[in-house]
Write a protein that holds these residues in place. Structure first.
Motif, PDB file in Angstrom:
ATOM      1  N   GLN A  82      -1.598   4.993  -1.358  1.00 22.15           N
ATOM      2  CA  GLN A  82      -1.814   6.029  -0.361  1.00 22.15           C
ATOM      3  C   GLN A  82      -2.380   5.438   0.916  1.00 22.15           C
ATOM      4  N   ASN A  83      -1.837   5.872   2.047  1.00 18.07           N
ATOM      5  CA  ASN A  83      -2.386   5.575   3.376  1.00 18.07           C
ATOM      6  C   ASN A  83      -2.597   4.090   3.646  1.00 18.07           C
ATOM      7  N   MET A  84      -1.639   3.250   3.300  1.00 19.60           N
ATOM      8  CA  MET A  84      -1.803   1.818   3.535  1.00 19.60           C
ATOM      9  C   MET A  84      -1.920   1.541   5.033  1.00 19.60           C
ATOM     10  N   PRO A  85      -2.942   0.774   5.428  1.00 21.70           N
ATOM     11  CA  PRO A  85      -3.151   0.502   6.848  1.00 21.70           C
ATOM     12  C   PRO A  85      -2.146  -0.499   7.394  1.00 21.70           C
ATOM     13  N   THR A  86      -1.830  -0.329   8.647  1.00 19.70           N
ATOM     14  CA  THR A  86      -1.013  -1.301   9.376  1.00 19.70           C
ATOM     15  C   THR A  86      -1.761  -1.646  10.654  1.00 19.70           C
ATOM     16  N   ARG A  87      -1.429  -2.752  11.249  1.00 18.41           N
ATOM     17  CA  ARG A  87      -2.127  -3.157  12.468  1.00 18.41           C
ATOM     18  C   ARG A  87      -1.880  -2.133  13.574  1.00 18.41           C
ATOM     19  N   GLY A  88      -2.968  -1.721  14.204  1.00 17.81           N
ATOM     20  CA  GLY A  88      -2.868  -0.803  15.331  1.00 17.81           C
ATOM     21  C   GLY A  88      -2.912   0.661  14.964  1.00 17.81           C
ATOM     22  N   ASP A  89      -2.998   0.999  13.680  1.00 17.46           N
ATOM     23  CA  ASP A  89      -3.063   2.420  13.337  1.00 17.46           C
ATOM     24  C   ASP A  89      -4.501   2.922  13.466  1.00 17.46           C
TER      25      ASP A  89
END
Length: 106
Positions: A82-89
């Motif tokens: 769930q809700n895996m972070p990505t750069r810039g989010d």
């Protein structure tokens, strides 16, 4: 001769520092400040134990999963993500990231 010895010493310290900085997360459950993640054991819907990891940084959950599953060569199966972070989010918009894994390819 002294210069050669000093260069070897500096090179050795540099390599040791690089290895420490590039290391993967902790293999133990609990909080890991390096990957900004927290891992705990949970019982999954099939009644079997699984590992719940929540993380703040991109790649933090993956690094921690590989470290925890080191005994299986870093292999793991993702049961939920769930809700895996990505750069810039934006974490505030996305919400906290989490993953439930089981070590090995089952």
């Amino acid at each position: 001769m002294t210069l050669r010895s000093a260069v070897r010493w500096i090179l050795g310290v540099g390599i040791a520092g690089l290895l420490a900085a590039c290391g993967i997360g902790q293999s133990a459950l609990g909080n890991d400040p390096d990957t900004e993640s927290n891992a705990s054991t949970v019982t999954w819907t099939d009644g079997q134990p699984a590992i719940f990891i929540n993380c703040k940084t991109p790649g933090g959950c993956q690094s921690r999963a590989v470290a925890i599953c080191n005994a299986t060569g870093g292999d793991y199966t993702v049961l939920r993500m769930q809700n895996m972070p990505t750069r810039g989010d934006m974490t505030q918009v996305r919400g906290p990231a989490s993953v439930v894994i089981r070590c090995g390819n089952k």
